[in-house]
Design a protein around this motif. Structure first.
Motif, short mmCIF file in Angstrom:
data_model
loop_
_atom_site.label_atom_id
_atom_site.label_comp_id
_atom_site.label_asym_id
_atom_site.label_seq_id
_atom_site.Cartn_x
_atom_site.Cartn_y
_atom_site.Cartn_z
N GLY A 120 112.59 59.28 76.17
CA GLY A 120 113.54 59.26 75.07
C GLY A 120 112.88 59.54 73.73
N VAL A 121 111.73 58.92 73.51
CA VAL A 121 111.01 59.11 72.24
C VAL A 121 110.59 60.57 72.08
CG1 VAL A 121 108.92 58.53 70.97
CG2 VAL A 121 110.21 56.73 72.12
N ILE A 122 110.02 61.13 73.14
CA ILE A 122 109.56 62.52 73.06
C ILE A 122 110.72 63.47 72.83
CG2 ILE A 122 108.52 64.39 74.41
CD1 ILE A 122 106.78 62.23 75.76
N THR A 123 111.83 63.23 73.53
CA THR A 123 113.00 64.10 73.38
C THR A 123 113.56 64.02 71.96
OG1 THR A 123 113.56 63.84 75.71
CG2 THR A 123 115.31 64.60 74.24
N LEU A 124 113.69 62.81 71.43
CA LEU A 124 114.16 62.65 70.06
C LEU A 124 113.25 63.37 69.07
CD1 LEU A 124 115.31 58.92 69.76
CD2 LEU A 124 116.74 60.96 69.73
N LEU A 125 111.97 63.23 69.26
CA LEU A 125 111.00 63.85 68.35
C LEU A 125 111.18 65.36 68.30
CD1 LEU A 125 108.46 63.68 66.55
CD2 LEU A 125 107.09 63.86 68.64
N PHE A 126 111.23 65.99 69.47
CA PHE A 126 111.31 67.45 69.50
C PHE A 126 112.68 67.95 69.06
CE2 PHE A 126 107.60 67.11 72.39
CZ PHE A 126 106.73 67.92 71.67
N VAL A 127 113.74 67.25 69.41
CA VAL A 127 115.07 67.68 69.00
C VAL A 127 115.22 67.61 67.49
CG1 VAL A 127 117.50 66.97 69.02
CG2 VAL A 127 116.27 67.24 71.17
N LEU A 128 114.80 66.50 66.88
CA LEU A 128 114.91 66.37 65.43
C LEU A 128 114.01 67.37 64.71
CD1 LEU A 128 115.15 62.48 65.11
CD2 LEU A 128 116.95 64.16 64.67
N LEU A 129 112.82 67.58 65.25
CA LEU A 129 111.93 68.59 64.65
C LEU A 129 112.57 69.98 64.72
CD1 LEU A 129 108.36 67.55 65.86
CD2 LEU A 129 109.18 67.65 63.50
N ALA A 130 113.18 70.29 65.84
CA ALA A 130 113.82 71.60 65.98
C ALA A 130 114.98 71.75 65.00
CB ALA A 130 114.32 71.77 67.43
N GLN A 131 115.77 70.70 64.85
CA GLN A 131 116.90 70.78 63.91
C GLN A 131 116.41 70.95 62.47
OE1 GLN A 131 119.45 67.38 64.49
NE2 GLN A 131 119.96 67.93 66.60
N VAL A 132 115.41 70.18 62.08
CA VAL A 132 114.89 70.28 60.72
C VAL A 132 114.25 71.64 60.49
CG1 VAL A 132 113.15 69.38 59.12
CG2 VAL A 132 114.59 67.79 60.41
N ALA A 133 113.48 72.11 61.46
CA ALA A 133 112.81 73.40 61.31
C ALA A 133 113.84 74.53 61.18
CB ALA A 133 111.89 73.66 62.50
N ALA A 134 114.88 74.48 62.02
CA ALA A 134 115.91 75.53 61.97
C ALA A 134 116.64 75.51 60.64
CB ALA A 134 116.89 75.34 63.12
N LEU A 135 117.04 74.35 60.18
CA LEU A 135 117.77 74.25 58.91
C LEU A 135 116.89 74.62 57.72
CD1 LEU A 135 119.85 71.05 59.62
CD2 LEU A 135 120.79 73.30 59.05
N THR A 136 115.61 74.31 57.79
CA THR A 136 114.70 74.70 56.71
C THR A 136 114.66 76.21 56.57
OG1 THR A 136 113.30 72.75 57.07
CG2 THR A 136 112.32 74.59 55.88
N GLY A 137 114.53 76.91 57.69
CA GLY A 137 114.51 78.37 57.64
C GLY A 137 115.83 78.95 57.14
N LEU A 138 116.94 78.33 57.54
CA LEU A 138 118.24 78.84 57.11
C LEU A 138 118.49 78.57 55.63
CD1 LEU A 138 120.14 77.72 60.31
CD2 LEU A 138 119.89 80.09 59.52
N TYR A 139 118.12 77.37 55.16
CA TYR A 139 118.25 77.09 53.72
C TYR A 139 117.34 77.99 52.90
CZ TYR A 139 121.21 72.90 53.96
OH TYR A 139 122.26 72.03 54.11
N ASP A 140 116.23 78.38 53.48
CA ASP A 140 115.31 79.26 52.77
C ASP A 140 115.94 80.63 52.52
OD1 ASP A 140 112.72 79.57 51.58
OD2 ASP A 140 112.19 80.90 53.24
N GLU A 141 116.89 81.00 53.39
CA GLU A 141 117.61 82.26 53.21
C GLU A 141 118.73 82.13 52.17
OE1 GLU A 141 119.00 83.99 56.84
OE2 GLU A 141 117.22 83.35 57.95
N GLY A 142 119.13 80.90 51.90
CA GLY A 142 120.20 80.67 50.94
C GLY A 142 121.04 79.48 51.35
N TRP A 143 121.64 78.81 50.36
CA TRP A 143 122.42 77.61 50.67
C TRP A 143 123.54 77.89 51.66
CZ3 TRP A 143 127.67 76.65 49.71
CH2 TRP A 143 128.09 75.35 50.07
N ALA A 144 124.21 79.03 51.52
CA ALA A 144 125.35 79.33 52.38
C ALA A 144 124.93 79.38 53.84
CB ALA A 144 125.99 80.66 51.97
N HIS A 145 123.75 79.95 54.12
CA HIS A 145 123.29 80.04 55.50
C HIS A 145 123.08 78.65 56.10
CE1 HIS A 145 122.66 84.41 55.64
NE2 HIS A 145 122.32 84.30 54.37
N GLY A 146 122.44 77.78 55.37
CA GLY A 146 122.20 76.43 55.86
C GLY A 146 123.48 75.62 55.98
#
Length: 268
Positions: A120-146
């Motif tokens: 459970g701990v490992i799954t939470l870690l990777f899922v949250l990291l993936a969500q943050v990483a994806a949203l960071t890249g999308l916000y970097d393209e512009g607020w509307a994308h994120g």
């Protein structure tokens, strides 16, 4: 007489959806199969509210001068807050149950415990990291994308629950949220809801991205489809392993769908 009854059932369904799938101050007045059916059909609306709240917080931070990373962390945190972490807890418990490789009865007992194991701990870690990483890249393209990604991911997460509550999917336990909603939604209604949500996502995203409207619509529809596909794969595996669904499995499906949708939105 039928119109008032239909209106009353819709109101009960909205209260069920927001009262069980969010931490918003909505009181569930009915806890029966009819309310569960209406509630699970209304689940994408609850997801839209959660997603818009997440997008608003991310946008405010960007407006205040924060970078994309902090906005992404806040956007990821809002759905956790608005569900009291129940979906993340369900994801962790489902991972522990699946990772135990034990028979269904023992795995369900592991999932019901209050502690979180290593899977459970490992799954939470990777899922949250993936969500943050994806949203960071999308916000970097512009607020509307994120912002749009946050909304689409939240809607996809709850739409996955609508499909998981369709007839033919059994509960793994005789009690709990899983037993209440499992099999409550007619398969045809679940599919029609998915098609309607997909059409709305395509229309909205096509209108938001101007000259890239057709590509934006296709991109977000593919992300939604990928999220639903990932959730369906997990659902099929859980039904084989546990004999059905539980409230924890529903939480795991929601987080899986949201994460897969966000990842696809970063591609291309």
């Amino acid at each position: 007489m039928s119109a008032p009854r239909t209106t009353h059932a819709a109101a009960d369904g909205l209260r069920f959806a927001f009262g069980t799938l969010t931490a918003l101050p909505v009181r569930v007045t009915r806890w029966d199969r009819e309310a569960a059916r209406a509630g699970m059909l209304a689940a994408p609306l609850a997801g839209l509210v959660v997603g818009l709240c997440a997008a608003a917080v991310g946008g405010l931070l960007l407006l205040a001068g924060s970078g994309p990373l902090l906005a992404a962390v806040a956007t990821t945190a809002v759905p956790a807050v608005l569900t009291r972490g129940l979906h993340l807890d369900g994801l962790a418990d489902t991972a522990d149950g699946l990772g135990s490789a034990k028979p269904a009865e023992d795995a369900l007992r592991i999932m019901k415990r209050s502690d979180i194991g290593p899977f459970g701990v490992i799954t939470l870690l990777f899922v949250l990291l993936a969500q943050v990483a994806a949203l960071t890249g999308l916000y970097d393209e512009g607020w509307a994308h994120g912002a749009v990604a946050a909304a689409v991911a939240a809607v996809t997460a709850r739409l996955a629950l609508t499909l998981a509550a369709r007839t033919g999917v059994p509960p793994a336990r005789p009690d709990g949220l899983g037993a209440t909603v499992a099999g409550s939604v007619p398969a045809r209604a679940a599919v029609l809801t998915a098609l309607l949500v997909t059409a709305v996502v395509a229309a909205v995203c096509g209108g938001l991205f101007g000259a890239y409207g057709a590509y934006g619509a296709l991109h977000h529809v593919l992300a939604l489809a990928a999220g639903l596909g990932a959730a369906q794969l997990l659902l099929a595996h859980c039904v084989r392993r546990f004999g059905g669904v539980t409230g924890d499995v529903f939480g795991g499906l929601a987080e899986t769908a949201a994460t897969a949708a966000l990842v696809v939105l970063t591609l291309g």
